[in-house]
Design a protein around this motif. Structure first.
Motif, PDB file in Angstrom:
ATOM      1  N   LYS A   1       9.673   1.875  -4.020  1.00 32.30           N
ATOM      2  CA  LYS A   1       8.281   1.864  -4.484  1.00 32.30           C
ATOM      3  C   LYS A   1       7.808   3.285  -4.759  1.00 32.30           C
ATOM      4  CE  LYS A   1       6.433  -2.391  -3.363  1.00 32.30           C
ATOM      5  NZ  LYS A   1       6.168  -3.088  -4.576  1.00 32.30           N
ATOM      6  N   HIS A   2       7.022   3.402  -5.818  1.00 34.33           N
ATOM      7  CA  HIS A   2       6.365   4.671  -6.115  1.00 34.33           C
ATOM      8  C   HIS A   2       5.005   4.368  -6.711  1.00 34.33           C
ATOM      9  CE1 HIS A   2       7.178   4.793 -10.567  1.00 34.33           C
ATOM     10  NE2 HIS A   2       8.037   3.868 -10.184  1.00 34.33           N
ATOM     11  N   TRP A   3       4.140   5.363  -6.644  1.00 34.43           N
ATOM     12  CA  TRP A   3       2.741   5.167  -7.009  1.00 34.43           C
ATOM     13  C   TRP A   3       2.278   6.305  -7.901  1.00 34.43           C
ATOM     14  CZ3 TRP A   3       1.274   0.595  -4.910  1.00 34.43           C
ATOM     15  CH2 TRP A   3       2.032   0.128  -3.850  1.00 34.43           C
ATOM     16  N   TYR A   4       1.679   5.956  -9.049  1.00 28.35           N
ATOM     17  CA  TYR A   4       1.115   6.947  -9.956  1.00 28.35           C
ATOM     18  C   TYR A   4      -0.358   7.184  -9.586  1.00 28.35           C
ATOM     19  CZ  TYR A   4       5.099   6.054 -13.045  1.00 28.35           C
ATOM     20  OH  TYR A   4       6.351   5.916 -13.578  1.00 28.35           O
ATOM     21  N   PHE A   5      -0.716   8.446  -9.517  1.00 27.28           N
ATOM     22  CA  PHE A   5      -2.115   8.864  -9.377  1.00 27.28           C
ATOM     23  C   PHE A   5      -2.352   9.833 -10.526  1.00 27.28           C
ATOM     24  CE2 PHE A   5      -0.521   7.736  -5.219  1.00 27.28           C
ATOM     25  CZ  PHE A   5      -1.517   6.922  -4.717  1.00 27.28           C
TER      26      PHE A   5
ATOM     27  N   TYR B   1       6.594   8.818  -4.079  1.00 26.56           N
ATOM     28  CA  TYR B   1       7.568   7.802  -3.686  1.00 26.56           C
ATOM     29  C   TYR B   1       7.461   7.483  -2.204  1.00 26.56           C
ATOM     30  CZ  TYR B   1      10.160   7.646  -8.042  1.00 26.56           C
ATOM     31  OH  TYR B   1      10.516   7.438  -9.345  1.00 26.56           O
ATOM     32  N   ASP B   2       7.613   6.206  -1.872  1.00 25.00           N
ATOM     33  CA  ASP B   2       7.717   5.762  -0.488  1.00 25.00           C
ATOM     34  C   ASP B   2       9.209   5.737  -0.157  1.00 25.00           C
ATOM     35  OD1 ASP B   2       5.009   5.395  -0.599  1.00 25.00           O
ATOM     36  OD2 ASP B   2       5.090   3.221  -0.688  1.00 25.00           O
TER      37      ASP B   2
ATOM     38  N   GLU C   1       0.853  -1.187   0.000  1.00 23.35           N
ATOM     39  CA  GLU C   1       0.000   0.000   0.000  1.00 23.35           C
ATOM     40  C   GLU C   1       0.886   1.233   0.000  1.00 23.35           C
ATOM     41  OE1 GLU C   1      -3.369   0.119  -0.072  1.00 23.35           O
ATOM     42  OE2 GLU C   1      -3.510  -2.057  -0.122  1.00 23.35           O
ATOM     43  N   PRO C   2       0.499   2.288  -0.695  1.00 29.23           N
ATOM     44  CA  PRO C   2       1.312   3.508  -0.695  1.00 29.23           C
ATOM     45  C   PRO C   2       1.285   4.199   0.666  1.00 29.23           C
ATOM     46  CG  PRO C   2      -0.717   3.857  -1.904  1.00 29.23           C
ATOM     47  CD  PRO C   2      -0.683   2.407  -1.539  1.00 29.23           C
TER      48      PRO C   2
ATOM     49  N   THR D   1      -1.855   8.369  -0.368  1.00 34.14           N
ATOM     50  CA  THR D   1      -2.708   8.271  -1.550  1.00 34.14           C
ATOM     51  C   THR D   1      -3.184   9.677  -1.899  1.00 34.14           C
ATOM     52  OG1 THR D   1      -4.658   7.864  -0.204  1.00 34.14           O
ATOM     53  CG2 THR D   1      -3.476   5.931  -1.020  1.00 34.14           C
TER      54      THR D   1
ATOM     55  N   ASP E   1       3.269  11.432  -9.011  1.00 37.59           N
ATOM     56  CA  ASP E   1       4.040  10.217  -8.769  1.00 37.59           C
ATOM     57  C   ASP E   1       4.612  10.367  -7.369  1.00 37.59           C
ATOM     58  OD1 ASP E   1       5.499   7.894  -8.952  1.00 37.59           O
ATOM     59  OD2 ASP E   1       6.963   8.676 -10.379  1.00 37.59           O
TER      60      ASP E   1
END
Length: 183
Positions: A169-173, A149-150, A42-43, A46, A147
Motif C-alpha cells: 500500500k502507498h498513499w499520494y498526498f 509507502y506502508d 488507513e495510511p 498522513t 507518495d
C-alpha cells in the motif's frame, strides 16, 4: 487386486473436491446471514503538503516548485518519495533535497526517494526545477507532493518498482499547481 493408476489418480482428485462441496454450503449460508464489515485501510503516516510556485513565468522560462511535507502521523514515515507529474513539455533541470536523495521517472511521474525517516511532527522539503518547452500552452500544470509507502520491517531498502510489484500500500498526498505562461 491391483488398481490401475488412472483410478487412483481420479479418486485422489475427486475426494478433496467432494469434501469441499460439503463444507461450502454452511460457509456460504453463514456469510449470507452476517455480511462482513468493509475494512477501510488507513495510511501509516498522513502528510500536510504545501507546494509553492510562481504565478506567472515567461515562455521558455524555468519554474521552481518547492514542496514541503509535514508528517501528521500516527507513525513515522520510513519510505517517502517527493515528486509527481511535471508540466507537459517541460524538462527537469535540477532537484534540491536532502543528501543522498535518489530520483527517477516512473509510470505515475517523476519521484525522488528521501533517504531517512520522517518522524511525526517533522517535515521535509524538496525543490524541483523544470524548463518549459517551446510548445508549452498558456498554463503549466503540475501535480506534486509525496507518495508514502506502508512498508513492513526490513522492506525499506527495496526499490519503488519492487514495492509496486509486491503490491504494498502507498498513499499520494499531492496538490495541483498552475502557473500562467506569459507570451
Amino acid at each position: 487386486m491391483r488398481h490401475p493408476i488412472s483410478k487412483i489418480v481420479a479418486l485422489a482428485l475427486v475426494t478433496p473436491l467432494a469434501g469441499g462441496m460439503f463444507l461450502a454450503a454452511p460457509a456460504s449460508a453463514a456469510s449470507a446471514q452476517a455480511p462482513a464489515a468493509a475494512v477501510k485501510a488507513e495510511p501509516y503516516s498522513t502528510f500536510a503538503v504545501t507546494v509553492s510556485a510562481p504565478k506567472k513565468v515567461k515562455a521558455n522560462g524555468k519554474i521552481t516548485y518547492k514542496i514541503k511535507a509535514v508528517n501528521k502521523g500516527p507513525y513515522e514515515a520510513d519510505l517517502l518519495y517527493f515528486g509527481g507529474q511535471l508540466p507537459k513539455g517541460s524538462k527537469l533541470t535540477a532537484v534540491g533535497g536532502p543528501k543522498g536523495t535518489e530520483c527517477d521517472s516512473y509510470e505515475d511521474g517523476f519521484w525522488c526517494w528521501v533517504p531517512h525517516i520522517v518522524k511525526v511532527g517533522d517535515y521535509e522539503t524538496m525543490a524541483i526545477t523544470v524548463k518549459l518547452g517551446k510548445k508549452s500552452g498558456r498554463t503549466a500544470e503540475a501535480v506534486l507532493g509525496v507518495d508514502s509507502y506502508d512498508v513492513p520491517t526490513g522492506a525499506d531498502t527495496l526499490s519503488r518498482d519492487e514495492l509496486e510489484r509486491m503490491g504494498l500500500k502507498h498513499w499520494y498526498f499531492v496538490k495541483k499547481v498552475k502557473t500562467q505562461i506569459a507570451r
